[in-house]
Design an enzyme around this catalytic site. Structure first.
Site, mmCIF file in Angstrom:
data_model
loop_
_atom_site.group_PDB
_atom_site.id
_atom_site.type_symbol
_atom_site.label_atom_id
_atom_site.label_comp_id
_atom_site.label_asym_id
_atom_site.label_seq_id
_atom_site.Cartn_x
_atom_site.Cartn_y
_atom_site.Cartn_z
ATOM 1 N N ARG A 103 0.876 -1.176 0.000
ATOM 2 C CA ARG A 103 0.000 0.000 0.000
ATOM 3 C C ARG A 103 0.910 1.222 0.000
ATOM 4 O O ARG A 103 1.708 1.418 0.925
ATOM 5 C CB ARG A 103 -0.896 0.014 1.242
ATOM 6 C CG ARG A 103 -1.537 1.363 1.476
ATOM 7 C CD ARG A 103 -2.623 1.339 2.519
ATOM 8 N NE ARG A 103 -3.805 0.679 2.010
ATOM 9 C CZ ARG A 103 -5.015 0.768 2.565
ATOM 10 N NH1 ARG A 103 -5.181 1.498 3.660
ATOM 11 N NH2 ARG A 103 -6.048 0.148 2.055
ATOM 12 N N HIS A 130 -7.470 0.739 -6.200
ATOM 13 C CA HIS A 130 -7.643 -0.107 -5.013
ATOM 14 C C HIS A 130 -8.332 -1.418 -5.434
ATOM 15 O O HIS A 130 -9.490 -1.666 -5.088
ATOM 16 C CB HIS A 130 -8.478 0.646 -3.970
ATOM 17 C CG HIS A 130 -8.394 0.084 -2.581
ATOM 18 N ND1 HIS A 130 -7.624 -1.017 -2.253
ATOM 19 C CD2 HIS A 130 -9.000 0.474 -1.417
ATOM 20 C CE1 HIS A 130 -7.760 -1.268 -0.968
ATOM 21 N NE2 HIS A 130 -8.580 -0.390 -0.435
ATOM 22 N N GLN A 133 -10.130 -3.929 -2.866
ATOM 23 C CA GLN A 133 -11.412 -3.447 -2.356
ATOM 24 C C GLN A 133 -12.519 -3.733 -3.364
ATOM 25 O O GLN A 133 -13.612 -4.193 -2.988
ATOM 26 C CB GLN A 133 -11.320 -1.935 -2.080
ATOM 27 C CG GLN A 133 -12.615 -1.328 -1.590
ATOM 28 C CD GLN A 133 -12.987 -1.788 -0.197
ATOM 29 O OE1 GLN A 133 -12.189 -1.708 0.722
ATOM 30 N NE2 GLN A 133 -14.219 -2.272 -0.018
ATOM 31 N N ASP A 225 -17.197 7.424 -1.015
ATOM 32 C CA ASP A 225 -15.930 7.291 -0.298
ATOM 33 C C ASP A 225 -15.607 8.658 0.310
ATOM 34 O O ASP A 225 -16.244 9.670 -0.029
ATOM 35 C CB ASP A 225 -14.830 6.840 -1.282
ATOM 36 C CG ASP A 225 -13.496 6.582 -0.608
ATOM 37 O OD1 ASP A 225 -13.460 6.399 0.629
ATOM 38 O OD2 ASP A 225 -12.465 6.566 -1.318
ATOM 39 N N CYS A 265 -16.241 1.885 1.083
ATOM 40 C CA CYS A 265 -15.066 1.038 1.370
ATOM 41 C C CYS A 265 -14.622 1.168 2.819
ATOM 42 O O CYS A 265 -13.923 0.295 3.316
ATOM 43 C CB CYS A 265 -13.938 1.392 0.419
ATOM 44 S SG CYS A 265 -13.448 3.124 0.506
ATOM 45 N N ARG A 293 -13.506 -8.388 2.388
ATOM 46 C CA ARG A 293 -12.081 -8.165 2.086
ATOM 47 C C ARG A 293 -11.295 -9.427 2.426
ATOM 48 O O ARG A 293 -10.402 -9.836 1.695
ATOM 49 C CB ARG A 293 -11.531 -6.985 2.917
ATOM 50 C CG ARG A 293 -12.124 -5.624 2.577
ATOM 51 C CD ARG A 293 -11.724 -5.162 1.195
ATOM 52 N NE ARG A 293 -10.279 -5.111 1.017
ATOM 53 C CZ ARG A 293 -9.485 -4.116 1.421
ATOM 54 N NH1 ARG A 293 -10.001 -3.052 1.974
ATOM 55 N NH2 ARG A 293 -8.165 -4.155 1.216
HETATM 56 N N1 NVA Z 1 -9.868 6.969 -1.078
HETATM 57 C C1 NVA Z 1 -9.440 6.477 0.213
HETATM 58 C C2 NVA Z 1 -9.689 5.017 0.334
HETATM 59 C C3 NVA Z 1 -9.350 4.440 1.674
HETATM 60 C C4 NVA Z 1 -9.567 2.958 1.740
HETATM 61 C C5 NVA Z 1 -7.981 6.801 0.412
HETATM 62 O O1 NVA Z 1 -7.195 6.633 -0.515
HETATM 63 O O2 NVA Z 1 -7.627 7.270 1.501
HETATM 64 N N1 CP Z 2 -11.091 0.057 2.806
HETATM 65 C C1 CP Z 2 -9.819 -0.015 3.210
HETATM 66 O O1 CP Z 2 -8.903 -0.279 2.423
HETATM 67 O O2 CP Z 2 -9.641 0.204 4.536
HETATM 68 P P1 CP Z 2 -8.270 0.411 5.311
HETATM 69 O O3 CP Z 2 -7.699 1.720 4.848
HETATM 70 O O4 CP Z 2 -8.634 0.408 6.754
HETATM 71 O O5 CP Z 2 -7.336 -0.710 4.957
#
Ligand code: NVA
Ligand code: CP
Length: 308
Positions: A103, A130, A133, A225, A265, A293
C-alpha cells in the site's frame, strides 16, 4: 510465469469470476469451520506506506487462515522509507518471502516492485487504484443482488482511487456505472477511456456527471468514499467546501431503486460524504463489504501464491 494483482484493467472478466467463486467457497467453508491450509509454510510481506485497518487485518488474518504467515512492514521501519530503491527491496524480499502486498502512493512504485520481484505482488491501494477493495465489493454486490451484469451502480463524491477502480470493475462485469463528482474532482480520464472499451464489449455504460441526482436515478448500488483521501489532509477545509451538495442523504437515496444497497469502502465520515442515517440504515451493507475483504483476498492469495 508469476502473476500479480496490480490493476483490474489488466485481468480478464473470467479471472475476476474465478476469484469471486473461490472467495464464496472459502467464505462458506470458513463459516462451517473447515480449515483450508492451502498456503502452509508461505509468507506474505506487507509493505504499508499509509495507514490501514481493514487491509492490514484482513491480509494478516487471511494468511493465518490459509496456514501461512504475514509480516507487517511499515515503510517507516524498513529501509525503503529511508531511500533504499524499489529495485533492491524487490530483489531482497524475493529471497525471503513468497508474495508481497503493498500500500503506497504512486502506482508506478507498485508496478516497479512487481517488475523487479520474482514473486507475486498485490496492490493494496495506491493514489490511483484499489483493486482488492473492488473485488470484495463485487463479491458483496453479487451476494445481495444475485448477479452483477445489467445492474446500475452509482458513485457520488470524490473521483479518486475507488472511483477509478469501480469503473474498471463495473466495465469488466458488464455493470452500468454513473459517477457524480464536482468538475475539478473527476476521476482519471485515461482509466475511463480504457474501461470504456471494455464496457462497449460488455454492453454496459459509463456516465460521468456533476449531478448526483442524475447519477443515482434508478441505481441498484450506491457507493461513496471519503472526500479526503490519505495524503490530502491539508486540503480538508477546501474539499469540504467544494463537495457541498454531494452528501448522500436519505432524500437522495429515494431516487435510487427501493431495494438499492448502500456501499462504502470505509473509513466513513458520517455527515460528510454520507448521512449517518444512510450509513447505519437498512440499505447499508458496509460491514458485509468489510468482511468480504478477508474472503476475496484469500482467494487472490490462493490464485497467486499456491503451488498448483
Ligand atoms: N480513497 C481512500 C480510500 C481508503 C480505503 C484513500 O485513498 O484514503
Ligand atoms: N477500505 C480499506 O482499504 O480500509 P483500510 O484503509 O482500513 O485498509
Amino acid at each position: 510465469m508469476k502473476k500479480d494483482l496490480l490493476d483490474l484493467q489488466e485481468i480478464t472478466t473470467e479471472e475476476i469470476y474465478e476469484v469471486l467463486d473461490l472467495a464464496d467457497k472459502l467464505k462458506k467453508e470458513n463459516k462451517l469451520g473447515v480449515e483450508h491450509h492451502i498456503l502452509k509454510g508461505k509468507t506474505l510481506g506487507m509493505i504499508f506506506a499509509k495507514s490501514s485497518t481493514r487491509t492490514r487485518v484482513s491480509f494478516e488474518v487471511g494468511m493465518h487462515q490459509l496456514g501461512g504467515h504475514a509480516l507487517f512492514l511499515s515503510s517507516n521501519d524498513i529501509q525503503l522509507g529511508r531511500g533504499e530503491s524499489v529495485y533492491d527491496t524487490a530483489k531482497v524480499l524475493s529471497r525471503f518471502v513468497d508474495g508481497i502486498m503493498i500500500r503506497t502512493f504512486e502506482q508506478k512504485d507498485v508496478e516497479d516492485l512487481a517488475k523487479y520481484s520474482d514473486i507475486p505482488v498485490i496492490n493494496a491501494l495506491t493514489d490511483l487504484l484499489h483493486p482488492c477493495q473492488v473485488l470484495a465489493d463485487l463479491m458483496t454486490i453479487r451476494e445481495h443482488k444475485n448477479g452483477l451484469k445489467g445492474l446500475k451502480m452509482c458513485y457520488i463524491g470524490d473521483g479518486n482511487n475507488m472511483t477509478n477502480t469501480l469503473i474498471q470493475g463495473a466495465a469488466k462485469v458488464g455493470m452500468d456505472i454513473a459517477c457524480a463528482s464536482p468538475e475539478k474532482y473527476t476521476c482519471d480520464l485515461d482509466i475511463v477511456k480504457a474501461a470504456q472499451k471494455t464496457a462497449d464489449e460488455n454492453n454496459s455504460k459509463i456516465l460521468l456527471t456533476t449531478y448526483p441526482k442524475e447519477a443515482i436515478k434508478d441505481a441498484d448500488v450506491i457507493y461513496t468514499d471519503t472526500w479526503i483521501s490519505m495524503g490530502q489532509e491539508e486540503e480538508k477545509a477546501q474539499r469540504i467546501k467544494d463537495f457541498e451538495g454531494y452528501e448522500i442523504t436519505a432524500q437522495l437515496m429515494k431516487l435510487a431503486k427501493p431495494d438499492a444497497i448502500f456501499m462504502h469502502c470505509l473509513p466513513v465520515y458520517r455527515g460528510y460524504e454520507a448521512a449517518a442515517e444512510v450509513v447505519d440504515g437498512p440499505q447499508s451493507v458496509i460491514f458485509d463489504e468489510a468482511e468480504n475483504r478477508l474472503h476475496a483476498q484469500k482467494a487472490v492469495m490462493v490464485k497467486l501464491m499456491s503451488d498448483k
